[in-house]
Design a protein around this motif. Sequence first.
Motif, PDB file in Angstrom:
ATOM      1  N   ILE A 133     -10.452   4.800  -6.609  1.00 35.21           N
ATOM      2  CA  ILE A 133      -9.068   4.856  -6.153  1.00 35.21           C
ATOM      3  C   ILE A 133      -9.093   4.384  -4.701  1.00 35.21           C
ATOM      4  N   GLY A 134      -8.325   3.349  -4.397  1.00 35.37           N
ATOM      5  CA  GLY A 134      -8.439   2.738  -3.082  1.00 35.37           C
ATOM      6  C   GLY A 134      -7.124   2.662  -2.339  1.00 35.37           C
ATOM      7  N   THR A 135      -7.111   3.111  -1.078  1.00 37.99           N
ATOM      8  CA  THR A 135      -5.893   3.018  -0.281  1.00 37.99           C
ATOM      9  C   THR A 135      -5.698   1.592   0.213  1.00 37.99           C
ATOM     10  N   ALA A 136      -4.427   1.196   0.263  1.00 37.97           N
ATOM     11  CA  ALA A 136      -4.048  -0.135   0.740  1.00 37.97           C
ATOM     12  C   ALA A 136      -2.545  -0.152   0.965  1.00 37.97           C
ATOM     13  N   SER A 137      -2.069  -1.151   1.692  1.00 34.70           N
ATOM     14  CA  SER A 137      -0.628  -1.371   1.749  1.00 34.70           C
ATOM     15  C   SER A 137      -0.177  -1.928   0.404  1.00 34.70           C
ATOM     16  N   GLU A 138       1.095  -1.738   0.073  1.00 38.65           N
ATOM     17  CA  GLU A 138       1.584  -2.225  -1.219  1.00 38.65           C
ATOM     18  C   GLU A 138       1.415  -3.737  -1.345  1.00 38.65           C
ATOM     19  N   ALA A 139       1.482  -4.442  -0.226  1.00 42.85           N
ATOM     20  CA  ALA A 139       1.306  -5.894  -0.257  1.00 42.85           C
ATOM     21  C   ALA A 139      -0.094  -6.290  -0.691  1.00 42.85           C
ATOM     22  N   ARG A 140      -1.042  -5.351  -0.614  1.00 40.17           N
ATOM     23  CA  ARG A 140      -2.437  -5.652  -0.952  1.00 40.17           C
ATOM     24  C   ARG A 140      -2.881  -4.962  -2.246  1.00 40.17           C
ATOM     25  N   PHE A 141      -1.954  -4.374  -2.978  1.00 38.44           N
ATOM     26  CA  PHE A 141      -2.314  -3.701  -4.228  1.00 38.44           C
ATOM     27  C   PHE A 141      -2.985  -4.658  -5.217  1.00 38.44           C
ATOM     28  N   ASP A 142      -2.503  -5.892  -5.277  1.00 36.14           N
ATOM     29  CA  ASP A 142      -3.075  -6.845  -6.235  1.00 36.14           C
ATOM     30  C   ASP A 142      -4.542  -7.125  -5.933  1.00 36.14           C
ATOM     31  N   VAL A 143      -4.918  -7.097  -4.656  1.00 42.87           N
ATOM     32  CA  VAL A 143      -6.320  -7.307  -4.296  1.00 42.87           C
ATOM     33  C   VAL A 143      -7.170  -6.166  -4.835  1.00 42.87           C
ATOM     34  N   PRO A 198      -5.019   1.132  -6.964  1.00 33.48           N
ATOM     35  CA  PRO A 198      -4.466   1.194  -5.611  1.00 33.48           C
ATOM     36  C   PRO A 198      -3.558   2.389  -5.390  1.00 33.48           C
ATOM     37  N   VAL A 199      -3.564   2.897  -4.161  1.00 32.65           N
ATOM     38  CA  VAL A 199      -2.676   3.976  -3.761  1.00 32.65           C
ATOM     39  C   VAL A 199      -2.244   3.717  -2.322  1.00 32.65           C
ATOM     40  N   HIS A 200      -0.970   3.943  -2.050  1.00 35.06           N
ATOM     41  CA  HIS A 200      -0.455   3.693  -0.708  1.00 35.06           C
ATOM     42  C   HIS A 200      -0.846   4.830   0.223  1.00 35.06           C
ATOM     43  N   TYR A 201      -1.339   4.474   1.409  1.00 35.67           N
ATOM     44  CA  TYR A 201      -1.645   5.496   2.401  1.00 35.67           C
ATOM     45  C   TYR A 201      -0.340   6.026   3.003  1.00 35.67           C
ATOM     46  N   GLY A 202      -0.436   7.106   3.780  1.00 36.09           N
ATOM     47  CA  GLY A 202       0.750   7.703   4.378  1.00 36.09           C
ATOM     48  C   GLY A 202       0.983   9.114   3.856  1.00 36.09           C
ATOM     49  N   PRO A 203       2.029   9.798   4.348  1.00 36.64           N
ATOM     50  CA  PRO A 203       2.295  11.184   3.950  1.00 36.64           C
ATOM     51  C   PRO A 203       2.306  11.342   2.432  1.00 36.64           C
ATOM     52  N   GLY A 204       1.681  12.413   1.963  1.00 39.90           N
ATOM     53  CA  GLY A 204       1.601  12.666   0.531  1.00 39.90           C
ATOM     54  C   GLY A 204       0.441  11.977  -0.162  1.00 39.90           C
ATOM     55  N   LEU A 205      -0.484  11.391   0.612  1.00 36.20           N
ATOM     56  CA  LEU A 205      -1.584  10.627   0.017  1.00 36.20           C
ATOM     57  C   LEU A 205      -2.423  11.487  -0.927  1.00 36.20           C
ATOM     58  N   ALA A 206      -2.769  12.692  -0.524  1.00 36.10           N
ATOM     59  CA  ALA A 206      -3.636  13.519  -1.364  1.00 36.10           C
ATOM     60  C   ALA A 206      -3.009  13.768  -2.730  1.00 36.10           C
ATOM     61  N   ASP A 207      -1.711  14.046  -2.750  1.00 44.39           N
ATOM     62  CA  ASP A 207      -1.048  14.282  -4.028  1.00 44.39           C
ATOM     63  C   ASP A 207      -1.008  13.021  -4.884  1.00 44.39           C
ATOM     64  N   ARG A 208      -0.801  11.882  -4.262  1.00 41.00           N
ATOM     65  CA  ARG A 208      -0.785  10.634  -5.034  1.00 41.00           C
ATOM     66  C   ARG A 208      -2.167  10.336  -5.620  1.00 41.00           C
ATOM     67  N   VAL A 209      -3.213  10.632  -4.853  1.00 38.50           N
ATOM     68  CA  VAL A 209      -4.569  10.432  -5.369  1.00 38.50           C
ATOM     69  C   VAL A 209      -4.822  11.355  -6.561  1.00 38.50           C
TER      70      VAL A 209
END
Length: 314
Positions: free
Chosen positions: A171-181, A189-200
């Motif tokens: 599971i890798g953090t990235a900006s949404e613009a880089r999710f495809d990479v 992919p998972v977006h960094y920022g508030p709530g990251l742990a729950d999204r992971v």
Amino acid sequence: MARHWIATSWGSPDAWQFVEYEVPRPGPGEVTIRIRASGVNPADAKHVAVERAGADLPVPIGYEISGEITALGPDTLIGSGSAQIGDEVIAFRVSGGYATEITIPAEKAFAKPSPLTHPEAANLLLAGTTAAEMLAVTRAVPGETILVHGASGAVGVSVLQQAARRGIRVIGTASEARFDVVRAFGGLPVHYGPGLADRVREIAAGAEVSAGLDAVGTDEAVDVSLELVADPGRIVTIAAPTRASSDGIRWIAGSMPDSARFRDAVRGELVALAQSGELVVPVAQTFALEDAPAALALLAEGHPGGKLALIPSD
């Protein structure tokens, strides 16, 4: 005459000088390489930004290169074995790779993986060996789920590839613009920022997050890793040494003797993976060698979109 970049004072790349210099002829155990591309890494500027023990001015800049052999010392083998003039090679952990030509210890040179261009090959080993060590020190094994902070960056992309071939889910953090990479190299992919742990946790779908690999150095990356990974000893950072000291996680760096030994030992394996097409190096942009400060300025912005390389003029 050859030219190379040097730091004549501690500070930013804007103060570096691009000067002529005499390339030493190779002695026993040495090889001279005409450089076709130089890899660009944050450490190139970081290591001369402030005065540091053991480094004397002027400091030649650059740690990894790709090019071709122009001279060999007598009875000399390179790191991958026998070689001859004209062979294409890469080299890593050199001193002064921002140059048109360089003489180095021959054990640092390996046959260039033929599927890679020179700009790609010049960026293979620093990021690749760092990624390999991160996986090694966190003891990641097939079937586990790991969290990688900065998964779309150079080290992160190499982690994704090396983990995927071992059957490790990332599971890798990235900006949404880089999710495809991240997806392209087998990660979730998972977006960094508030709530990251729950999204992971949601993406992990009940699986334990066994290890955390931090390639960005933010407090969020360390805090979320500590929240999700049961064993702090399975969290590693390459960018937050202060947090490593205070929170009991691992910090690794190429300047550390154990790290240096590991990274030297794994070079041949990574070259072989690149030769077989199992390890690629996305390059975002190339610059003329004389424009090295501009390349470092783009890298310092934090989102170059891939690796950068410097190309000497013919």
